[in-house]
Design an enzyme around this catalytic site. Sequence first.
Site, PDB file in Angstrom:
ATOM      1  N   ASN A   1      63.836  14.669  69.963  1.00 49.45           N
ATOM      2  CA  ASN A   1      64.840  15.535  69.343  1.00 49.45           C
ATOM      3  C   ASN A   1      64.200  16.857  68.934  1.00 49.45           C
ATOM      4  OD1 ASN A   1      67.315  16.423  68.644  1.00 49.45           O
ATOM      5  ND2 ASN A   1      67.423  15.397  66.666  1.00 49.45           N
TER       6      ASN A   1
ATOM      7  N   GLY B   1      68.774  21.159  73.239  1.00 50.54           N
ATOM      8  CA  GLY B   1      69.833  20.688  72.338  1.00 50.54           C
ATOM      9  C   GLY B   1      71.192  20.895  72.980  1.00 50.54           C
TER      10      GLY B   1
ATOM     11  N   THR C   1      62.711  19.170  73.809  1.00 46.48           N
ATOM     12  CA  THR C   1      63.022  18.026  74.638  1.00 46.48           C
ATOM     13  C   THR C   1      62.317  18.410  75.907  1.00 46.48           C
ATOM     14  OG1 THR C   1      65.073  17.555  73.534  1.00 46.48           O
ATOM     15  CG2 THR C   1      64.993  16.976  75.873  1.00 46.48           C
TER      16      THR C   1
ATOM     17  N   SER D   1      74.240  12.488  73.079  1.00 48.61           N
ATOM     18  CA  SER D   1      73.195  13.408  73.536  1.00 48.61           C
ATOM     19  C   SER D   1      73.806  14.540  74.351  1.00 48.61           C
ATOM     20  CB  SER D   1      72.213  12.635  74.419  1.00 48.61           C
ATOM     21  OG  SER D   1      71.274  13.502  74.989  1.00 48.61           O
TER      22      SER D   1
HETATM   23  O1  DON Z   1      69.758  14.428  73.007  1.00 55.28           O
HETATM   24  C1  DON Z   1      69.999  15.556  72.613  1.00 55.28           C
HETATM   25  O2  DON Z   1      70.994  16.179  72.926  1.00 55.28           O
HETATM   26  C2  DON Z   1      68.995  16.273  71.730  1.00 55.28           C
HETATM   27  N1  DON Z   1      68.280  15.326  70.948  1.00 55.28           N
HETATM   28  C3  DON Z   1      68.106  17.096  72.574  1.00 55.28           C
HETATM   29  C4  DON Z   1      67.149  17.903  71.754  1.00 55.28           C
HETATM   30  C5  DON Z   1      66.559  19.042  72.450  1.00 55.28           C
HETATM   31  O3  DON Z   1      66.894  19.359  73.564  1.00 55.28           O
HETATM   32  C6  DON Z   1      65.546  19.795  71.684  1.00 55.28           C
HETATM   33  N2  DON Z   1      65.386  21.074  72.213  1.00 55.28           N
HETATM   34  N3  DON Z   1      66.056  22.003  71.883  1.00 55.28           N
END
Ligand code: DON
Length: 573
Positions: A405, A478, A385, A456
């Site tokens: 994602n 994430g 992200t 999210s």
């Molecule tokens: O919105 C979210 O929480 C996730 N889709 C974010 C994904 C992300 O940060 C990928 N990196 N690790």
Amino acid sequence: MKMIKILGFVTLLATSYQCLAQTSLVGPGKKIDPYHYEITKNGLFRRAAVSSAHPLASKVGAAIMEQGGNAFDAAIATQLALAVVYPGAGNIGGGGFLLARMSKGEVFGLDYREAAPARANRDMYLDKNGNAITMLSQQGQLASGIPGTVAGLFATMPYAKLPFSVLIQPAIDLAEKGFAITEKQANGFNGEKAIFQKQNSQPIAFVKETKWKVGDTLIQKELAATLKRIQKDGAKGFYEGETAKLLVAEMQKGNGIISLEDLKSYTAKLRNPIEFDYRGHHIVSFAPPSSGGLLINQMMKMIEKYPVSEYKFQSVKSVQLMIEAERRAYADRAEHMGDPDFYKVPVKTLTSDAYLAKRMSDYSPDKAGVSTAITAGAIHESEETTHISIVDAAGNMVSVTTTLNDTYGSKTVVAGAGFLLNNEMDDFSVKPGVPNMYGAIGGEANAIAPGKRMLSSMTPTLVLKNKKPYVVIGTPGGTTIPTSVYQGLVNIIDFNMSASDAINKPKFHHQWQPDVVMIEKDFDANTKKQLLAMGYKLVDRGGIGRTEAIRILSDGKKETAADIRGDDAVAGF
Ligand code: DON
């Protein structure tokens, strides 16, 4: 050739790329050379500053402000540039959140998170025996939610000063004429080659016969053509016409369900931020459908009554207290958080002093707490992200986190349109208790429904001190995102660290389930030993997050820092 120069406060990690041709990017006299550039990790800027995941994108943002744009112009141009130079996460096929404070004091959030298509349903990733098939929510056309980024860029335009056609031009140039890739990007493209080939029947820009190496030029002609359609027709250049047709044709190749109608009806939404005070600072962060603002509110309020600064940075006392706050907040995430337009998130209760005091009433400073449920999920370490922190000369603060994602999202490029599609559907709870790729579990609050936005963790955040702009911060990662922002803020507020130290010191992460503490390398060995003795299960892992932070000093200078874990870089003037 790589070299590190130390120039006073500014650390330069200079990478010399092969010379190809000089293109002129961004305005009169403001040349950015996409074939030779440096990765600058820190800067102290008088007027305006940007920190983002790629040096070229940060330079575009700063140059736009030098040309008369404000922080919103820079946010638009930097996101578009990232969609070209940082295709693993920068995007037009994903979604994001923009949080802003205008120089006059107004704060607001723009939610352009992806939404479930009209034909989605809560059991769409279950087989006939009711078992979850997570492959389908993670790869290929069915994994994509309706992209929100382009709607978000146009929803930002009323706050910007320059025409959209100017803001998108650097991205078009970078896609059309190419730019030199970094070593990390070369490794990324080489590593994903097999899956790119599996998910795409047509040739794509990221796949070539021989191995990619640092300094190679990446040209994305189809993406440039899509960006030109957006330049000419505005949001309709993406959500209708040729681009929309190509996207829907791509869906039909692989059981995807996004329709022309889904695209046409997508809108960005205005959200009131989550706001709270912490030790004399006012924190502003993102509201549901992000869990981020609520989580940092809960965690920081749970630790506020303890003398954290006396405990000292990364002592067993401070770390153990912070872990126990993380455990409790993430348990609430799994049960209570989702898209507020579909599920009543009990925001008031979750953030009330009485509730949080009760949550900590069984906290014991000498032993590990226990997360009662047993289900544990594998934790995925993708960092794809991406976050942008921006401050302009007028004092506007903009904090944007945007995502596909996973790394390169669903790994599926829209044939003929050159952009990657997200795999954001995996952020829904595909089945109660079944962990997503970040090990997060959920239930009713985050079940799939047509038009609903998946929960999210993205946590674009701003801090005011004495009612004045103080910090802009955010990160990918994430479910580790709220943890990184929480620890970054505690490092600044309680441990009095610079922006650079606050984001680059080793971090730890607990998310209730699985009941383990993840720790980065270089974490204090003695503290580790003491945590183990208390009964914590520790798991070593790679880097947590890639945080970008700007701290505004009392003389108005912008102390700007980019995470050392990636190619992240600052720019400003
Ligand atoms: O919105 C979210 O929480 C996730 N889709 C974010 C994904 C992300 O940060 C990928 N990196 N690790």
